[in-house]
Design an enzyme around this catalytic site. Structure first.
Site, PDB file in Angstrom:
ATOM      1  N   ASP A  25      -2.765  -2.738  -5.277  1.00 16.80           N
ATOM      2  CA  ASP A  25      -1.456  -2.662  -5.912  1.00 16.80           C
ATOM      3  C   ASP A  25      -0.973  -4.033  -6.376  1.00 16.80           C
ATOM      4  O   ASP A  25      -0.429  -4.173  -7.477  1.00 16.80           O
ATOM      5  CB  ASP A  25      -0.429  -2.061  -4.952  1.00 16.80           C
ATOM      6  CG  ASP A  25      -0.707  -0.593  -4.665  1.00 16.80           C
ATOM      7  OD1 ASP A  25      -1.841  -0.158  -4.921  1.00 16.80           O
ATOM      8  OD2 ASP A  25       0.194   0.102  -4.190  1.00 16.80           O
ATOM      9  N   ARG A 288     -13.801  -0.744  -7.125  1.00 20.32           N
ATOM     10  CA  ARG A 288     -12.995   0.220  -6.394  1.00 20.32           C
ATOM     11  C   ARG A 288     -11.541   0.165  -6.872  1.00 20.32           C
ATOM     12  O   ARG A 288     -11.124  -0.755  -7.569  1.00 20.32           O
ATOM     13  CB  ARG A 288     -13.064  -0.057  -4.896  1.00 20.32           C
ATOM     14  CG  ARG A 288     -12.232  -1.249  -4.442  1.00 20.32           C
ATOM     15  CD  ARG A 288     -12.501  -1.594  -2.991  1.00 20.32           C
ATOM     16  NE  ARG A 288     -11.447  -2.440  -2.421  1.00 20.32           N
ATOM     17  CZ  ARG A 288     -11.609  -3.218  -1.370  1.00 20.32           C
ATOM     18  NH1 ARG A 288     -12.789  -3.274  -0.771  1.00 20.32           N
ATOM     19  NH2 ARG A 288     -10.600  -3.939  -0.885  1.00 20.32           N
ATOM     20  N   GLU A 290      -7.917   0.515  -8.530  1.00 24.16           N
ATOM     21  CA  GLU A 290      -7.431   0.586  -9.908  1.00 24.16           C
ATOM     22  C   GLU A 290      -7.633  -0.705 -10.672  1.00 24.16           C
ATOM     23  O   GLU A 290      -8.131  -0.694 -11.806  1.00 24.16           O
ATOM     24  CB  GLU A 290      -5.944   0.958  -9.926  1.00 24.16           C
ATOM     25  CG  GLU A 290      -5.356   1.058 -11.325  1.00 24.16           C
ATOM     26  CD  GLU A 290      -3.946   1.600 -11.351  1.00 24.16           C
ATOM     27  OE1 GLU A 290      -3.168   1.175 -12.219  1.00 24.16           O
ATOM     28  OE2 GLU A 290      -3.616   2.462 -10.506  1.00 24.16           O
TER      29      GLU A 290
END
Length: 395
Positions: A25, A288, A290
Site C-alpha cells: 500500500d 506480488r 499491486e
C-alpha cells in the site's frame, strides 16, 4: 491533542495510508504522491502509520522524525489519535479504505456545515482490479451520515476506470536503460551480485510464500544454460529454506548459492527507482501485490503475478480477470502456458508449474514481444494521476 485548523483556501492534497504487507500500500501511495508533486506541482501531504516499513523503500527517511520532506512531498507520522496539527486542503485521499482519523472527519464535517467554506474532495482510492464490475462502481459517490459525499475511485485497465499509476517519463527511461546492456551489468555490480554474464538468464523473485517456488528452483538447476535468481530477504526467501538448507533469516545481501546451473543471489532492499531498474534488467520477473505488479508491466518483460491470497480463493478471480485482458490478442499457444504458469504459482502446484514453465520457455520470444507492446495498450491514453486530477476538477 493537535490543533484543528479548517482552511478552505488551502490547495494541498492529503493522502492517508496504513502500511499493509510491509510495502504494498505504501508503495502505491508513495508513487502517487511523488507524481502529483512532480508533474502537477501540487503540495502533497502523505500521512503514514508505519515509517519504519516505509524506510525500506525510502532509505533516506528517518522513522523517528514525525515530519520530513522528500521529492516535494511532506511525510507525516500518522499516530492515532493525530498528534500533528491537521490543516484541511483541497483533497483528502483515504487509500485502500484505511479509515480517516476522527480529527480529520471532524474537520471535513465542520467545513461541510459552513456555507462559506469548501469541503475537501473526499476520495477513497481502491485497490487495482481488472474485473468488469469496476467500471460500474468507479467514480460513484457515497453519502455519509453527515451528508458529506465520499467518492470511490477505482484504478483499472479501461477508459471507464481510474487508470494506472505510470509516471510520464518512466517508459522512455526504461527504453533507454534497456538499450545498453552495460546499465544492467553496472546495476548488478552495485547490488553486490557476482558471476552474472551479460547473456545469462536473470530472474527476479519478489513473491509471497508458495510451494511452487522451490519446484521452479529445482527445475532451474537442470537448465542447459546459466540462470540467476535474484531474491530479497523476506517472504520469497522463506519458501526456499529447505532448498538452500539454511536459516534464511541469517542470510545477508550479496550471499549466493550455486545449485547446478542455477545461482541464487540474496538481494539488498532498494528504493523504488532501484527496484524499477532491477525489473528492467531481468529477463523474467516474479512479482506480488499491486505496486510491483504494475512495475513489472512497465518493465516490458514476461512476468508471474503472485496475487495476495484472499478468502474463498477470490484472489484467483482477480487473477483470471487480469489474465483475460492481458491475453486478449495472444494466440492460444502463447496465452495458455502463461496463464497456467500464473495459476500454478498462485496455487502452489509443484508439478504443474514445472510442466507449464517448460512450455512457456518454448514461446518466450513472442511473449517478450507482447510484453513490449503491452504498456501502451494498458495505459489507454491517460495514467491514474492525470485522471485523478481531472476527476477532482470535474467533481
Amino acid at each position: 491533542m493537535p490543533t484543528i485548523k479548517p482552511n478552505p483556501t488551502a490547495k494541498h492534497w492529503d493522502i492517508f495510508c496504513t502500511v499493509v504487507d510491509n510495502y504494498g500500500d505504501i508503495g502505491v501511495t508513495w508513487r502517487l504522491a511523488k507524481q502529483l508533486a512532480a508533474e502537477y506541482l501540487l503540495p502533497v501531504n502523505l500521512w503514514v502509520d508505519d515509517l519504519h516499513s516505509f524506510s525500506h523503500i525510502l532509505p533516506t527517511l528517518n522513522p523517528s522524525l514525525p515530519q520530513q520532506t522528500f521529492n516535494g512531498v511532506n511525510i507525516f507520522q500518522w499516530n492515532n489519535p493525530l498528534d500533528i496539527s491537521y490543516n484541511a486542503g483541497q483533497v483528502v485521499i483515504e487509500a485502500f479504505a484505511c479509515e480517516l482519523p476522527e480529527q480529520v472527519k471532524t474537520v471535513i464535517e465542520q467545513l461541510h456545515q459552513c456555507p462559506q467554506s469548501q469541503t475537501p474532495h473526499w476520495i477513497n482510492l481502491e485497490y487495482l482490479s481488472a474485473e468488469e464490475w469496476v467500471e460500474g462502481c468507479h467514480g460513484l459517490p457515497s453519502t455519509q451520515m453527515n451528508g458529506i459525499k465520499k467518492w470511490f475511485y477505482f484504478p483499472g485497465f479501461t477508459h471507464n476506470t481510474g487508470g494506472l499509476i505510470c509516471e510520464k517519463h518512466i517508459l522512455n527511461d526504461r527504453i533507454q536503460w534497456q538499450a545498453n546492456p552495460n546499465n544492467k551489468m553496472a546495476l548488478f555490480a552495485d547490488l553486490g551480485l557476482h558471476g552474472i554474464k551479460v547473456n545469462d538468464t536473470v530472474i527476479s523473485v519478489f513473491s509471497y510464500e508458495t510451494d511452487a517456488l522451490p519446484a521452479l528452483i529445482h527445475h532451474w538447476q537442470t537448465s542447459a544454460t546459466a540462470i540467476h535468481a535474484l531474491v530479497p530477504k523476506g517472504r520469497s526467501l522463506t519458501s526456499l529454506a529447505s532448498v538452500l538448507n539454511c536459516d534464511t533469516q541469517n542470510l545477508i545481501p550479496g550471499q549466493q548459492f550455486s545449485l547446478g546451473n542455477l545461482t541464487v543471489h540474496i538481494l539488498p532492499m532498494t528504493d523504488q527507482i532501484g527496484f524499477d531498474r532491477l525489473l528492467w534488467s531481468a529477463d523474467f520477473n516474479i512479482v506480488r501485490g499491486e505496486d510491483s505488479f504494475l512495475r513489472a508491466q512497465w518493465a516490458a518483460k514476461p512476468f508471474i503475478w503472485h496475487i495476495y491470497p484472499q478468502e474463498d480463493d477470490y484472489h484467483l478471480v482477480k487473477l483470471e480477470a487480469f489474465m483475460k485482458i492481458y491475453c486478449d490478442n495472444l494466440p492460444a499457444e502463447i496465452a495458455t502456458p502463461w496463464r497456467e504458469v500464473n495459476l500454478a504459482f498462485n496455487q502452489g502446484d509443484q508439478n504443474a508449474i514445472v510442466s507449464y514453465w517448460q512450455q512457456l520457455n518454448s514461446v518466450i520470444l513472442p511473449l517478450q514481444q507482447h510484453a513490449i507492446n503491452w504498456p501502451n495498450n494498458a495505459l489507454n491514453d491517460a495514467d491514474l494521476a492525470s485522471r485523478l486530477v481531472q476527476f477532482v476538477k470535474n467533481s
